[in-house]
Design a protein around this motif. Structure first.
Motif, mmCIF file in Angstrom:
data_model
loop_
_atom_site.group_PDB
_atom_site.id
_atom_site.type_symbol
_atom_site.label_atom_id
_atom_site.label_comp_id
_atom_site.label_asym_id
_atom_site.label_seq_id
_atom_site.Cartn_x
_atom_site.Cartn_y
_atom_site.Cartn_z
ATOM 1 N N UNK A 113 -3.475 9.464 -4.971
ATOM 2 C CA UNK A 113 -3.356 8.359 -5.390
ATOM 3 C C UNK A 113 -2.095 8.321 -6.204
ATOM 4 N N UNK A 114 -1.282 9.336 -6.121
ATOM 5 C CA UNK A 114 0.043 8.755 -6.908
ATOM 6 C C UNK A 114 1.254 9.418 -5.780
ATOM 7 N N UNK A 115 0.924 10.140 -4.884
ATOM 8 C CA UNK A 115 1.938 10.557 -3.742
ATOM 9 C C UNK A 115 1.754 9.822 -2.383
ATOM 10 N N UNK A 116 0.698 9.790 -1.847
ATOM 11 C CA UNK A 116 0.417 9.565 -0.640
ATOM 12 C C UNK A 116 0.405 7.979 -0.238
ATOM 13 N N UNK A 117 0.002 7.289 -1.445
ATOM 14 C CA UNK A 117 0.032 5.750 -0.890
ATOM 15 C C UNK A 117 1.266 5.263 -0.812
ATOM 16 N N UNK A 118 2.532 6.021 -1.158
ATOM 17 C CA UNK A 118 3.870 5.319 -0.674
ATOM 18 C C UNK A 118 4.416 5.880 0.365
ATOM 19 N N UNK A 119 3.954 6.905 1.093
ATOM 20 C CA UNK A 119 4.544 7.403 2.010
ATOM 21 C C UNK A 119 4.683 6.689 3.420
ATOM 22 N N UNK A 120 3.778 5.846 3.728
ATOM 23 C CA UNK A 120 3.925 4.752 4.723
ATOM 24 C C UNK A 120 4.974 4.271 4.911
ATOM 25 N N UNK A 121 5.284 3.529 3.600
ATOM 26 C CA UNK A 121 6.332 2.338 3.276
ATOM 27 C C UNK A 121 7.588 3.310 3.371
ATOM 28 N N UNK A 122 7.536 4.354 2.830
ATOM 29 C CA UNK A 122 9.000 5.133 2.547
ATOM 30 C C UNK A 122 9.309 5.427 4.204
ATOM 31 N N UNK A 123 8.255 5.966 4.863
ATOM 32 C CA UNK A 123 8.623 6.270 6.268
ATOM 33 C C UNK A 123 9.045 5.015 7.093
ATOM 34 N N UNK A 124 8.258 3.895 6.965
ATOM 35 C CA UNK A 124 8.524 2.788 7.640
ATOM 36 C C UNK A 124 9.893 2.265 7.484
ATOM 37 N N UNK A 125 10.310 2.220 6.176
ATOM 38 C CA UNK A 125 11.346 1.595 5.615
ATOM 39 C C UNK A 125 12.737 2.582 6.311
ATOM 40 N N UNK A 126 12.539 3.835 6.780
ATOM 41 C CA UNK A 126 13.634 4.576 6.956
ATOM 42 C C UNK A 126 14.071 5.578 6.128
ATOM 43 N N UNK A 127 13.562 5.449 4.969
ATOM 44 C CA UNK A 127 14.289 6.182 3.822
ATOM 45 C C UNK A 127 13.494 7.858 3.773
ATOM 46 N N UNK A 128 12.501 7.885 4.518
ATOM 47 C CA UNK A 128 11.803 9.333 4.588
ATOM 48 C C UNK A 128 11.663 9.518 6.138
#
Length: 254
Positions: A113-128
Motif C-alpha cells: 500500500x505504500x510502495x507498489x501502488x506507484x511502480x506502474x506509473x514510475x515505469x510507464x513514465x520511463x523514470x523507473x
C-alpha cells in the motif's frame, strides 16, 4: 504586513482532496505533540489555514521538535494505513492518491500500500527501468514476509515529512501539508533525512529523549525511504527512479 491567513485553491481538485488535508491536520493536532497549522475553513475547492510567521531554524527548536514529534507518533492509530480518526474519504500524498488500509502487520501494508501502488506509473513514465522495478519488487516481497516487522504499534505519522512541510516559527516548529495515516515512526524520520532538514541530529536527539528508537534503526533508513522515493519516481524524474532502485538494493543487502 503579511495577511493572517493563507488560502490554497484548486479548481480541479478531486473529491476529498482538501478535506483529507484538513482531517490530517486536525488529527495530528489532537495528539498534542508537535504543533500543526490551524485549519480555518475547508471545502471541495479550497482550504484556508492560519499563516505561520517564519524565522531561521535553531538547534534548541530542532531538539524540541524531535521531542514533540515523538509525542505525536506515540498518540497512535488504530491500524497501519488507517486514515485520521473520523474521516472516511480518500487520502493523498501531494497530488497523488494514497491508499488507505487497516492492517495489523506493517510489512504487508508497507509493501502493498505504500510502495507498489506507484511502480506502474514510475515505469510507464520511463523514470523507473524494468530492471530497477524488478529490484524494488524483490525488496517488497521480502518486506511483505514480515522480516522487518517489530512490536511497535501503529504510529500517528505526518506521512509527507520533508523539510518543506516543516516551518520554523518563533514558538517552535509548525507542520503543514500532511498525508497523515497510521504508519511506522521511522518512516517520518527517514523522510526528514531523505530530503534534508536543518539540525537533523538535534531532531533525532530530542526524539530519543521521548522515545528511543529500536536498535539498528540507522540501517533501516533506506527501507523507510522506499515509499517517498516510489511516489517521486512516479512523476518527478529518472533520478528518483535510480534512487528508488538503490534504496531497494540496500534493503536486499540488510
Amino acid at each position: 504586513m503579511l495577511p493572517r491567513t493563507f488560502e490554497k485553491r484548486r479548481a480541479d481538485a478531486p473529491p476529498g482532496f482538501f478535506e483529507a488535508e484538513a482531517a490530517g491536520l486536525r488529527w495530528l493536532a489532537d495528539a498534542r505533540g508537535v504543533d500543526v497549522v490551524e485549519v480555518l475553513s475547508v471545502d471541495q475547492a479550497h482550504i484556508t489555514i492560519r499563516r505561520v510567521a517564519e524565522i531561521r531554524p535553531a538547534a534548541a527548536a530542532a531538539r524540541q521538535f524531535g521531542r514533540d514529534l515523538a509525542a505525536t507518533h506515540n498518540a497512535g492509530a488504530i491500524a497501519f494505513g488507517a486514515p485520521p480518526h473520523g474521516y472516511d474519504g480518500p487520502l493523498f500524498i501531494g497530488r497523488r492518491a494514497l491508499p488507505a488500509a487497516h492492517s495489523s502487520t506493517w510489512g504487508v501494508f508497507y509493501a502493498n500500500d505504500r510502495v507498489r501502488p506507484y511502480l506502474n506509473q514510475a515505469e510507464h513514465s520511463g523514470y523507473l527501468s524494468a530492471s530497477g522495478r524488478a529490484v524494488v519488487e524483490r525488496a517488497c516481497d521480502r518486506i511483505a514476509t514480515g522480516e522487518f516487522d517489530d512490536d511497535d504499534v501503529p504510529s500517528r505519522i505526518h506521512g509527507d515529512l520533508w523539510s518543506g512541510n516543516v516551518l520554523w516559527s518563533p514558538s517552535g516548529v509548525v507542520l503543514i501539508d500532511p498525508a497523515a495515516h497510521g504508519g511506522h515512526r521511522e518512516t517520518d524520520l527517514a523522510m526528514l533525512a531523505l530530503f534534508g532538514c536543518p539540525f537533523l541530529e538535534e531532531i533525532l536527539a530530542g526524539y530519543h529523549i521521548e522515545h528511543a528508537l529500536k536498535a539498528g534503526w540507522q540501517n533501516r533508513v533506506a527501507l523507510h525511504q522506499l515509499h517517498p522515493l516510489a511516489v517521486h519516481a512516479a512523476g518527478h524524474g529518472p533520478s528518483y527512479g535510480a534512487e528508488l532502485t538503490h534504496a531497494a538494493e540496500a534493503v536486499l543487502a540488510l
